[in-house]
Every structure is written in C-alpha cells, then in structure tokens.
Scaffold this motif. Sequence first.
Motif, mmCIF file in Angstrom:
data_model
loop_
_atom_site.group_PDB
_atom_site.id
_atom_site.type_symbol
_atom_site.label_atom_id
_atom_site.label_comp_id
_atom_site.label_asym_id
_atom_site.label_seq_id
_atom_site.Cartn_x
_atom_site.Cartn_y
_atom_site.Cartn_z
ATOM 1 N N VAL A 153 0.844 -1.201 0.000
ATOM 2 C CA VAL A 153 0.000 0.000 0.000
ATOM 3 C C VAL A 153 0.878 1.249 0.000
ATOM 4 O O VAL A 153 0.619 2.206 -0.746
ATOM 5 N N GLN A 154 1.941 1.233 0.813
ATOM 6 C CA GLN A 154 2.844 2.384 0.868
ATOM 7 C C GLN A 154 3.491 2.625 -0.498
ATOM 8 O O GLN A 154 3.628 3.767 -0.920
ATOM 9 N N LEU A 155 3.886 1.569 -1.176
ATOM 10 C CA LEU A 155 4.499 1.718 -2.489
ATOM 11 C C LEU A 155 3.527 2.306 -3.501
ATOM 12 O O LEU A 155 3.913 3.096 -4.371
ATOM 13 N N LEU A 156 2.250 1.913 -3.383
ATOM 14 C CA LEU A 156 1.237 2.441 -4.302
ATOM 15 C C LEU A 156 0.916 3.912 -4.033
ATOM 16 O O LEU A 156 0.606 4.665 -4.961
ATOM 17 N N ASP B 227 3.000 6.155 -2.297
ATOM 18 C CA ASP B 227 4.165 7.025 -2.185
ATOM 19 C C ASP B 227 5.128 6.708 -3.332
ATOM 20 O O ASP B 227 5.947 5.787 -3.258
ATOM 21 N N ALA B 228 5.034 7.503 -4.403
ATOM 22 C CA ALA B 228 5.850 7.265 -5.599
ATOM 23 C C ALA B 228 7.348 7.398 -5.290
ATOM 24 O O ALA B 228 8.177 6.677 -5.853
ATOM 25 N N GLU B 229 7.694 8.304 -4.405
ATOM 26 C CA GLU B 229 9.099 8.492 -4.053
ATOM 27 C C GLU B 229 9.649 7.267 -3.320
ATOM 28 O O GLU B 229 10.768 6.825 -3.587
ATOM 29 N N LEU B 230 8.852 6.715 -2.419
ATOM 30 C CA LEU B 230 9.254 5.496 -1.717
ATOM 31 C C LEU B 230 9.398 4.344 -2.710
ATOM 32 O O LEU B 230 10.366 3.576 -2.640
ATOM 33 N N ALA B 231 8.475 4.239 -3.642
ATOM 34 C CA ALA B 231 8.538 3.182 -4.658
ATOM 35 C C ALA B 231 9.808 3.325 -5.499
ATOM 36 O O ALA B 231 10.493 2.333 -5.786
ATOM 37 N N ALA B 232 10.145 4.561 -5.868
ATOM 38 C CA ALA B 232 11.361 4.800 -6.653
ATOM 39 C C ALA B 232 12.607 4.456 -5.838
ATOM 40 O O ALA B 232 13.552 3.835 -6.350
ATOM 41 N N ASP B 233 12.624 4.869 -4.578
ATOM 42 C CA ASP B 233 13.765 4.567 -3.710
ATOM 43 C C ASP B 233 13.918 3.057 -3.516
ATOM 44 O O ASP B 233 15.033 2.529 -3.544
ATOM 45 N N ALA B 234 12.805 2.372 -3.331
ATOM 46 C CA ALA B 234 12.850 0.918 -3.145
ATOM 47 C C ALA B 234 13.342 0.230 -4.417
ATOM 48 O O ALA B 234 14.146 -0.705 -4.352
ATOM 49 N N ALA B 235 12.896 0.707 -5.572
ATOM 50 C CA ALA B 235 13.335 0.131 -6.846
ATOM 51 C C ALA B 235 14.835 0.362 -7.043
ATOM 52 O O ALA B 235 15.568 -0.548 -7.473
ATOM 53 N N THR B 236 15.293 1.555 -6.712
ATOM 54 C CA THR B 236 16.720 1.860 -6.828
ATOM 55 C C THR B 236 17.540 0.974 -5.902
ATOM 56 O O THR B 236 18.579 0.438 -6.287
ATOM 57 N N GLN B 237 17.076 0.805 -4.669
ATOM 58 C CA GLN B 237 17.783 -0.027 -3.702
ATOM 59 C C GLN B 237 17.809 -1.475 -4.176
ATOM 60 O O GLN B 237 18.830 -2.157 -4.054
ATOM 61 N N GLN B 238 16.710 -1.947 -4.739
ATOM 62 C CA GLN B 238 16.650 -3.318 -5.265
ATOM 63 C C GLN B 238 17.657 -3.494 -6.399
ATOM 64 O O GLN B 238 18.358 -4.506 -6.464
ATOM 65 N N GLN B 239 17.756 -2.507 -7.285
ATOM 66 C CA GLN B 239 18.729 -2.570 -8.379
ATOM 67 C C GLN B 239 20.158 -2.589 -7.839
ATOM 68 O O GLN B 239 21.020 -3.301 -8.354
ATOM 69 N N LEU B 240 20.395 -1.805 -6.784
ATOM 70 C CA LEU B 240 21.710 -1.793 -6.156
ATOM 71 C C LEU B 240 22.050 -3.171 -5.592
ATOM 72 O O LEU B 240 23.161 -3.681 -5.796
ATOM 73 N N TYR B 241 21.110 -3.784 -4.899
ATOM 74 C CA TYR B 241 21.347 -5.120 -4.348
ATOM 75 C C TYR B 241 21.632 -6.132 -5.463
ATOM 76 O O TYR B 241 22.514 -6.973 -5.336
ATOM 77 N N GLN B 242 20.886 -6.039 -6.551
ATOM 78 C CA GLN B 242 21.099 -6.960 -7.667
ATOM 79 C C GLN B 242 22.473 -6.742 -8.294
ATOM 80 O O GLN B 242 23.162 -7.704 -8.639
ATOM 81 N N ALA B 243 22.889 -5.478 -8.440
ATOM 82 C CA ALA B 243 24.200 -5.175 -9.008
ATOM 83 C C ALA B 243 25.313 -5.695 -8.097
ATOM 84 O O ALA B 243 26.307 -6.261 -8.573
ATOM 85 N N LEU B 244 25.150 -5.508 -6.792
ATOM 86 C CA LEU B 244 26.149 -6.021 -5.848
ATOM 87 C C LEU B 244 26.224 -7.541 -5.890
ATOM 88 O O LEU B 244 27.313 -8.126 -5.849
ATOM 89 N N HIS B 245 25.076 -8.169 -5.984
ATOM 90 C CA HIS B 245 25.029 -9.631 -6.063
ATOM 91 C C HIS B 245 25.749 -10.112 -7.328
ATOM 92 O O HIS B 245 26.573 -11.038 -7.274
ATOM 93 N N GLU B 246 25.469 -9.476 -8.447
ATOM 94 C CA GLU B 246 26.092 -9.855 -9.711
ATOM 95 C C GLU B 246 27.600 -9.601 -9.676
ATOM 96 O O GLU B 246 28.388 -10.411 -10.151
ATOM 97 N N ALA B 247 28.015 -8.481 -9.101
ATOM 98 C CA ALA B 247 29.444 -8.181 -8.978
ATOM 99 C C ALA B 247 30.135 -9.236 -8.116
ATOM 100 O O ALA B 247 31.252 -9.670 -8.433
#
Length: 99
Positions: A29-32, A34-54
């Motif tokens: 519900v918060q993600l739906l 709060d667009a800024e929170l959704a963007a921050d969460a998406a960015t953080q998820q991408q960071l985690y994926q990049a770190l995992h791949e590295a």
Amino acid sequence: MRPALERLQLIEHHLLGRPTAAEAAQWRVQLLTDAELAADAATQQQLYQALHEAGRRQLRHELELIHRRFERQTRRRDWLQTTTNHLRRVFSRQPRASQ
C-alpha cells in the motif's frame, strides 16, 4: 535516528528481511501511495542486484584463477612424471656392470 536512515532501514527490511504478512501488505500500500518510496525501493533493489552480480563475477574470476593455477601445477607434475618414467626406462635397459 535521522528520517533518511529510518527510510533506508524500512526499505532494507522489506527487501532483505522477512516482513510479516501484515507488514508486506502495508508495504505494498505504501508503495502504491508514495511514488518516491517506490522509486527509492526500486533503486535499492537494483543496487542489491548489481552487488550480487558483482560478487558472482568476482567469485567466478577467483575460481578461474584457482583452476588455471591447478592446471599449471598438474601439467608440471605430469611433465616431471613423464620425464622421470622415461629416464627410468632408459636406465633400466642399460646392462649392469658385473661385480
């Protein structure tokens, strides 16, 4: 705690932790709403994926280095063993001096 750190902690809890079913529903519900929170969460998820791949690439690289080193040692051992066997055959064919 500063609000930015609390926000990051909240995002990490939902991306890396094990939120309860109620927390997960509230998070969606918060993600739906709060667009800024959704963007921050998406960015953080991408960071985690990049770190995992590295990390995977680094591990793969280290394993390749170990494999190459092992291969070189094996070839050296094989070469030495082949040479030693050849020398043994050559020397075993020579007639022995009588006493």
